[in-house]
Scaffold this active site. Sequence first.
Site, PDB file in Angstrom:
ATOM      1  N   LYS A   1       0.923  -1.268   0.079  1.00 21.80           N
ATOM      2  CA  LYS A   1       0.045   0.022  -0.302  1.00 21.80           C
ATOM      3  C   LYS A   1       0.919   1.244   0.047  1.00 21.80           C
ATOM      4  O   LYS A   1       1.894   1.159   0.747  1.00 21.80           O
ATOM      5  CB  LYS A   1      -0.845  -0.087   1.223  1.00 21.80           C
ATOM      6  CG  LYS A   1      -2.065  -0.799   1.309  1.00 21.80           C
ATOM      7  CD  LYS A   1      -2.850  -0.899   2.639  1.00 21.80           C
ATOM      8  CE  LYS A   1      -3.748  -2.016   2.660  1.00 21.80           C
ATOM      9  NZ  LYS A   1      -4.842  -2.006   1.307  1.00 21.80           N
ATOM     10  N   ARG A  18      -9.470 -11.974   1.497  1.00 18.27           N
ATOM     11  CA  ARG A  18     -10.342 -13.238   0.891  1.00 18.27           C
ATOM     12  C   ARG A  18      -9.527 -14.506   1.009  1.00 18.27           C
ATOM     13  O   ARG A  18     -10.252 -15.634   0.933  1.00 18.27           O
ATOM     14  CB  ARG A  18     -10.840 -12.592  -0.600  1.00 18.27           C
ATOM     15  CG  ARG A  18      -9.471 -12.526  -1.483  1.00 18.27           C
ATOM     16  CD  ARG A  18      -9.844 -11.495  -2.730  1.00 18.27           C
ATOM     17  NE  ARG A  18     -10.031 -10.232  -2.695  1.00 18.27           N
ATOM     18  CZ  ARG A  18     -10.567  -9.385  -3.285  1.00 18.27           C
ATOM     19  NH1 ARG A  18     -10.808  -9.664  -4.512  1.00 18.27           N
ATOM     20  NH2 ARG A  18     -10.692  -8.079  -2.967  1.00 18.27           N
TER      21      ARG A  18
HETATM   22  N1  BES Z   1      -7.934  -4.267   4.114  1.00 18.50           N
HETATM   23  C1  BES Z   1      -7.951  -3.925   2.819  1.00 18.50           C
HETATM   24  C2  BES Z   1      -9.339  -3.091   2.682  1.00 18.50           C
HETATM   25  C3  BES Z   1      -9.481  -1.866   3.110  1.00 18.50           C
HETATM   26  C4  BES Z   1      -9.410  -0.770   2.408  1.00 18.50           C
HETATM   27  C5  BES Z   1     -10.066  -1.532   4.311  1.00 18.50           C
HETATM   28  C6  BES Z   1      -9.325   0.378   2.922  1.00 18.50           C
HETATM   29  C7  BES Z   1     -10.256  -0.413   4.817  1.00 18.50           C
HETATM   30  C8  BES Z   1      -9.600   0.699   4.101  1.00 18.50           C
HETATM   31  C9  BES Z   1      -7.922  -5.170   1.811  1.00 18.50           C
HETATM   32  O1  BES Z   1      -7.169  -6.056   2.244  1.00 18.50           O
HETATM   33  C10 BES Z   1      -7.349  -4.615   0.597  1.00 18.50           C
HETATM   34  O2  BES Z   1      -6.328  -4.188   0.733  1.00 18.50           O
HETATM   35  N2  BES Z   1      -8.226  -4.690  -0.578  1.00 18.50           N
HETATM   36  C11 BES Z   1      -7.751  -4.093  -1.720  1.00 18.50           C
HETATM   37  C12 BES Z   1      -8.348  -5.168  -2.811  1.00 18.50           C
HETATM   38  C13 BES Z   1      -7.713  -4.822  -4.317  1.00 18.50           C
HETATM   39  C14 BES Z   1      -6.398  -5.240  -4.189  1.00 18.50           C
HETATM   40  C15 BES Z   1      -8.463  -5.906  -5.148  1.00 18.50           C
HETATM   41  C16 BES Z   1      -8.425  -2.803  -1.940  1.00 18.50           C
HETATM   42  O3  BES Z   1      -9.417  -2.662  -1.496  1.00 18.50           O
HETATM   43  O4  BES Z   1      -7.812  -1.954  -2.457  1.00 18.50           O
HETATM   44 MG    MG Z   2      -5.361  -5.706   1.787  1.00 15.53          MG
END
Ligand code: BES
Ligand code: MG
Length: 504
Positions: A283, A357
């Site tokens: 991230k 997931r």
């Molecule tokens: N934990 C995150 C989702 C999330 C994002 C929760 C912002 C709270 C605030 C999850 O693991 C994630 O990173 N999801 C990705 C999925 C994508 C790579 C398909 C996302 O939402 O960017």
């Molecule tokens: Mg994630």
Amino acid sequence: MNITVQYNMTGHTSEELVFVGCFQKEAKKGKETVKELQTGHWPKEWKEAFQKIPSSAHFKGDKNVNFMFNLENGLRIFALGLGDKSKYNDEILRRVIAKAFKDYEGKNKEISILLDSFLLGRDLEKTAYTIAEAIGMTHYSYDVHKKNKTKRILETIHLDTTEKKTKAGKLEIAVAEAKIVTDAITVCRDFVNDPPNILNSVTYSKLVVEDIKKVKGVKAKVLGRAEIKKEKMGMFLSVNAGSAHEPQLVHLTYTPPKATSKTKHVAMVGKGLTFDTGGYSMKPSSAINGMKFDMAGSATVYAAFRAAAMLQLPVKISCYLGITDNAINEKATLPDSIVQARNGLSVEILNTDAEGRLVLGDVINYACEEKPDALIDAATLTGAVLVSLGHEVCGIMGNNQKLVNELLKAANDTHEHMWQLPIIEEYRDDMKSSCADLQNIGNSRNAGTAKAAAFLEFFVKNDVAWAHLDIAGVANDQKQLPYCPRGASGQIIRTLVTYLRNVK
Ligand code: BES
Ligand code: MG
Ligand code: ZN
């Protein structure tokens, strides 16, 4: 601080701050209809003291408008506007009490709340429950790491039932039940707010097991790396590969006292990412802060489980927390890796940040072994749910409309917002990989929340009725709700407890 819920309008001491609910009524003044404050139930000295203050004329009992005045003996009355009686409901009451309580908590030693003046219909018990719930939810701040801490444990809410002796027992139960639910919300918020250097997979699972020990009818089991390997949870392990801490699968079971073969069985699964760096698909720094919240799904289902067990609800409940962090070291999973899920499907990991997931898929599959009558998972799964529904609304998806409807109803009854998104064949197809059975992200960013659910669905087995709650929006930052503090919100716990209460 003492909080007393009572009926008496008189006999208060000057130490007290008295909350009194005030409705508004419409009255005819010549040809005009005007809004008037209803004070019919007030003692004479209250009315006199109120009218003596010139500005009191402006207080008409509008919702969310409050007015403070003093009696001659020094007693302070806090008149809380409830608005029009025909529009009044428990959510208005929760918010009004929360706001008033926040203004004076800590500043006043004694707060007395006049139950009769806040009546929801004619339901004294519901009124007492809602007031206790509002106070229990509002009384929270995460300041354990600060030099100046507030006192966190609220002394019990006293109930003065001298005037309603026949109802006393039921009212006490209502307040005690509200406290069970709000204590669970506090436990959830504490876990979620805890930072990742303190709350890692191992310390978290230990805290949960320690916390649940005091609850009757609950068995706890923790699967560590060896057991998770034995279960062939290749997706779960791939997320943990770069971690300094062992993965943990906490498995709790609550069996009600009078369980029979007909007792319904609900399973709940929670995403417990104590921190989500994104792994090698890391991230950006603008998105990484706050990722300590990524275990909120597990804390939410745990809190609902804890409350349901303490309430001794007549339903069997299994609770599964899939706990790890998503970090990187030389062993961390590389993007493009292909791993084997517990159910035998191969999964191409195109993005290591779509890790929730992977953990949930294996844990959901494990939970299906027991063939529960319903399986509900909660997870901060996608940022996309914030795009579609904001911080205000929880996304729900599933393979069984009856279960989804039951959860939507429970959410509606508790005034927590929830909205369904579809799982369609096209979304399922988008999760199929060119070189493995599945891939962990779709081919575009569109419909990210529902495609994540479509991915999870591949791991539900034995025709189990399943619903998925994406709480990435509602789990924190509920600035608009006076009963939610900064940080972790504890939202959706009340929905789950309400759902569990209705399972028959
Ligand atoms: N934990 C995150 C989702 C999330 C994002 C929760 C912002 C709270 C605030 C999850 O693991 C994630 O990173 N999801 C990705 C999925 C994508 C790579 C398909 C996302 O939402 O960017
Ligand atoms: Mg994630
Ligand atoms: Zn995550």
